[in-house]
Design an enzyme around this catalytic site. Sequence first.
Site, PDB file in Angstrom:
ATOM      1  N   HIS A  29      -0.801  89.223 -29.942  1.00  0.00           N
ATOM      2  CA  HIS A  29      -1.367  88.566 -28.745  1.00  0.00           C
ATOM      3  C   HIS A  29      -0.216  87.810 -28.063  1.00  0.00           C
ATOM      4  CE1 HIS A  29      -4.241  86.757 -26.139  1.00  0.00           C
ATOM      5  NE2 HIS A  29      -4.880  85.960 -26.963  1.00  0.00           N
ATOM      6  N   HIS A  86      -2.061  97.793 -24.601  1.00  0.00           N
ATOM      7  CA  HIS A  86      -3.057  96.762 -24.337  1.00  0.00           C
ATOM      8  C   HIS A  86      -4.430  97.323 -24.628  1.00  0.00           C
ATOM      9  CE1 HIS A  86      -5.206  93.544 -22.306  1.00  0.00           C
ATOM     10  NE2 HIS A  86      -4.098  92.845 -22.451  1.00  0.00           N
ATOM     11  N   ASP A 140       3.872  90.607 -21.609  1.00  0.00           N
ATOM     12  CA  ASP A 140       4.879  90.001 -22.478  1.00  0.00           C
ATOM     13  C   ASP A 140       6.214  90.736 -22.482  1.00  0.00           C
ATOM     14  OD1 ASP A 140       3.354  87.862 -23.351  1.00  0.00           O
ATOM     15  OD2 ASP A 140       2.286  89.120 -24.786  1.00  0.00           O
TER      16      ASP A 140
HETATM   17  N1  CMC Z   1       3.930 100.572 -30.065  1.00  0.00           N
HETATM   18  C1  CMC Z   1       3.677 101.782 -30.649  1.00  0.00           C
HETATM   19  N2  CMC Z   1       2.458 102.338 -30.756  1.00  0.00           N
HETATM   20  C2  CMC Z   1       1.423 101.624 -30.247  1.00  0.00           C
HETATM   21  C3  CMC Z   1       1.606 100.380 -29.621  1.00  0.00           C
HETATM   22  C4  CMC Z   1       2.911  99.847 -29.539  1.00  0.00           C
HETATM   23  N3  CMC Z   1       3.156  98.670 -28.956  1.00  0.00           N
HETATM   24  N4  CMC Z   1       0.407  99.898 -29.224  1.00  0.00           N
HETATM   25  C5  CMC Z   1      -0.507 100.829 -29.581  1.00  0.00           C
HETATM   26  N5  CMC Z   1       0.120 101.870 -30.193  1.00  0.00           N
HETATM   27  C6  CMC Z   1      -0.509 103.104 -30.690  1.00  0.00           C
HETATM   28  C7  CMC Z   1      -1.291 102.836 -31.969  1.00  0.00           C
HETATM   29  O1  CMC Z   1      -0.476 103.021 -33.102  1.00  0.00           O
HETATM   30  C8  CMC Z   1      -2.389 103.865 -31.851  1.00  0.00           C
HETATM   31  O2  CMC Z   1      -1.836 105.114 -32.162  1.00  0.00           O
HETATM   32  P1  CMC Z   1      -2.713 106.216 -32.972  1.00  0.00           P
HETATM   33  O3  CMC Z   1      -3.821 106.599 -32.035  1.00  0.00           O
HETATM   34  O4  CMC Z   1      -1.756 107.328 -33.257  1.00  0.00           O
HETATM   35  O5  CMC Z   1      -3.207 105.528 -34.205  1.00  0.00           O
HETATM   36  C9  CMC Z   1      -2.711 103.897 -30.370  1.00  0.00           C
HETATM   37  O6  CMC Z   1      -1.484 103.499 -29.716  1.00  0.00           O
HETATM   38  C10 CMC Z   1      -3.853 102.970 -29.955  1.00  0.00           C
HETATM   39  O7  CMC Z   1      -3.492 101.637 -30.343  1.00  0.00           O
HETATM   40  P2  CMC Z   1      -4.491 100.587 -31.000  1.00  0.00           P
HETATM   41  O8  CMC Z   1      -3.720  99.757 -31.984  1.00  0.00           O
HETATM   42  O9  CMC Z   1      -5.731 101.264 -31.482  1.00  0.00           O
HETATM   43  O10 CMC Z   1      -4.870  99.734 -29.716  1.00  0.00           O
HETATM   44  P3  CMC Z   1      -5.519  98.283 -29.703  1.00  0.00           P
HETATM   45  O11 CMC Z   1      -6.272  98.190 -28.441  1.00  0.00           O
HETATM   46  O12 CMC Z   1      -6.260  98.004 -30.963  1.00  0.00           O
HETATM   47  O13 CMC Z   1      -4.246  97.287 -29.688  1.00  0.00           O
HETATM   48  C11 CMC Z   1      -2.448  95.950 -28.929  1.00  0.00           C
HETATM   49  C12 CMC Z   1      -3.740  96.699 -28.550  1.00  0.00           C
HETATM   50  C13 CMC Z   1      -1.988  95.089 -27.756  1.00  0.00           C
HETATM   51  C14 CMC Z   1      -2.732  95.016 -30.116  1.00  0.00           C
HETATM   52  C15 CMC Z   1      -1.365  96.986 -29.319  1.00  0.00           C
HETATM   53  O14 CMC Z   1      -1.089  97.817 -28.215  1.00  0.00           O
HETATM   54  C16 CMC Z   1      -0.084  96.332 -29.817  1.00  0.00           C
HETATM   55  O15 CMC Z   1       0.012  96.020 -31.007  1.00  0.00           O
HETATM   56  N6  CMC Z   1       0.945  96.102 -28.920  1.00  0.00           N
HETATM   57  C17 CMC Z   1       2.157  95.426 -29.305  1.00  0.00           C
HETATM   58  C18 CMC Z   1       1.937  93.929 -29.292  1.00  0.00           C
HETATM   59  C19 CMC Z   1       1.836  93.378 -27.876  1.00  0.00           C
HETATM   60  O16 CMC Z   1       2.652  93.665 -27.014  1.00  0.00           O
HETATM   61  N7  CMC Z   1       0.832  92.504 -27.671  1.00  0.00           N
HETATM   62  C20 CMC Z   1       0.633  91.808 -26.398  1.00  0.00           C
HETATM   63  C21 CMC Z   1      -0.586  92.234 -25.688  1.00  0.00           C
HETATM   64  S1  CMC Z   1      -0.588  91.646 -23.975  1.00  0.00           S
HETATM   65  C22 CMC Z   1      -0.684  89.943 -24.079  1.00  0.00           C
HETATM   66  C23 CMC Z   1      -2.025  89.485 -24.437  1.00  0.00           C
HETATM   67  O17 CMC Z   1      -2.881  89.365 -23.529  1.00  0.00           O
HETATM   68  O18 CMC Z   1      -2.265  89.257 -25.620  1.00  0.00           O
END
Ligand code: CMC
Length: 435
Positions: free
Chosen positions: A268, A307, A363
């Site tokens: 986050h 996201h 971010d």
């Molecule tokens: N790098 C590599 N792969 C990713 C990333 C990433 N940053 N984000 C998602 N994926 C992949 C994930 O591994 C999954 O792949 P697969 O379908 O093969 O398993 C797919 O994309 C879907 O991801 P998810 O984890 O199911 O998506 P989510 O909605 O649960 O998670 C997130 C969203 C923001 C937690 C995630 O994208 C992430 O961990 N990003 C990196 C951390 C980050 O930048 N966070 C800040 C978010 S914006 C500020 C805020 O408002 O918090």
Amino acid sequence: MEKQFLTVTDERTGKTYRLPIQNGTVNTMDLRQIKTDPDDFGLMGYDPGYKNTASCKSSITFIDGERGILLYRGYPIDQIAENYNFLETAYLIINGEFPTGAEYDKWSWNITHHTMLHENIKKFMEGFRYDAHPMGILISTLAALSTFYPDSRNIEDPESRRLQIYRLLGKVPTIAAAAYRHSMGLPYNYPDNTLSYTGNFLNMLFKMTEPKYEPNPVLEKALDTLFILHADHEQNCSASTMRGVGSSHSDPFCAVAAAAAALYGPLHGGANEMVLRMLKEIGSKDKVGAYIKRVKAGEVLLMGFGHRVYKNYDPRARIIKNIADQVFDVTGRNPMLDIALELERIALEDEYFVERKLYPNVDFYSGIIYQAMGFPVALYPVLFAIGRTAGWLAQWEEMLLDPDQKIHRPRQIYIGKTHRDVPRLKGKKKSEAMA
Ligand code: CMC
């Protein structure tokens, strides 16, 4: 509008049910009537991470993640960022409309006059080690503030709620600045009421021996805009935490402390800090390709990408890129930017990221700007928290005033052992067996 229904047949019993559809949702309590027999508990929804469950109705922030749209109270984020300051935006988010001149004067006067910290709070903060993470300091100090303002438990009283809103918006930057000064071993600065909200924050951070601190207007405006971009983002992890903790009628200081704790995590608001650490680890533009390989192999995440809601370019990231240019004109170009731009270029063309609709989020670039402005990396999530406090407070008050809301208490699917008796301790008295 004509009433809409979802008709479902339970194949276990052959019975059919008509469930009302309102605002594009079915109420999961309506599923409970679907039973195999009268003793059956009834159907529930299962949605870990709330990927497809609305927890509330809200009129604060609208996001269209497919089209990359973000509106506060109906106004597009780019128009707000261009024409208003952070305090006006906080007023909009909390009250629903932009303030008139007189309303703004009262609002900013009240917030400005609640920026001071009780001297005992400063002593409390002095107890942290020199290398304490500033988010840990912020979270603990916010919770500690609740002991200074026991009246804040009076959450039913609108005037009391308003006073806590002034106090929180006023004091979060003061705590944030003190956390920074603590880590640098510098004395805490008092607020300067003649400066703007953000100008004063810079004063509390960076004033040394000069009689009056004059913030650089470009950096002051840039930081103020960053606060606007972070001010609210509907039901994200920290806003949901604020609502969840607030739903048990905790005081707002404890609820904001909990929300800040949720924000701290690297998935986050802690992501801005992790982006900078990642760029540092990559080291140079020519190593970007190798890093992307590791991301695709599932070894590491590309921090600042992806996201839950945006499946398109985050509109905040676009605005931040423009701010970066203005900041670099003053501070000089941050060499990390070249690595970030190369990462973005490769990722946006790569099938792995395209397929998963992974774009830079807010971010990705904010940390590069913060670094250019001289903030230590560990302070980045704290800067996020300053802006987001407005959103937390708006979400908290909306939750309290919503007659549909109840204490947050999700259901579970129990998959553990069913009832069983404790093992008999054969041939031994319990006291002997414990010895
Ligand atoms: N790098 C590599 N792969 C990713 C990333 C990433 N940053 N984000 C998602 N994926 C992949 C994930 O591994 C999954 O792949 P697969 O379908 O093969 O398993 C797919 O994309 C879907 O991801 P998810 O984890 O199911 O998506 P989510 O909605 O649960 O998670 C997130 C969203 C923001 C937690 C995630 O994208 C992430 O961990 N990003 C990196 C951390 C980050 O930048 N966070 C800040 C978010 S914006 C500020 C805020 O408002 O918090």
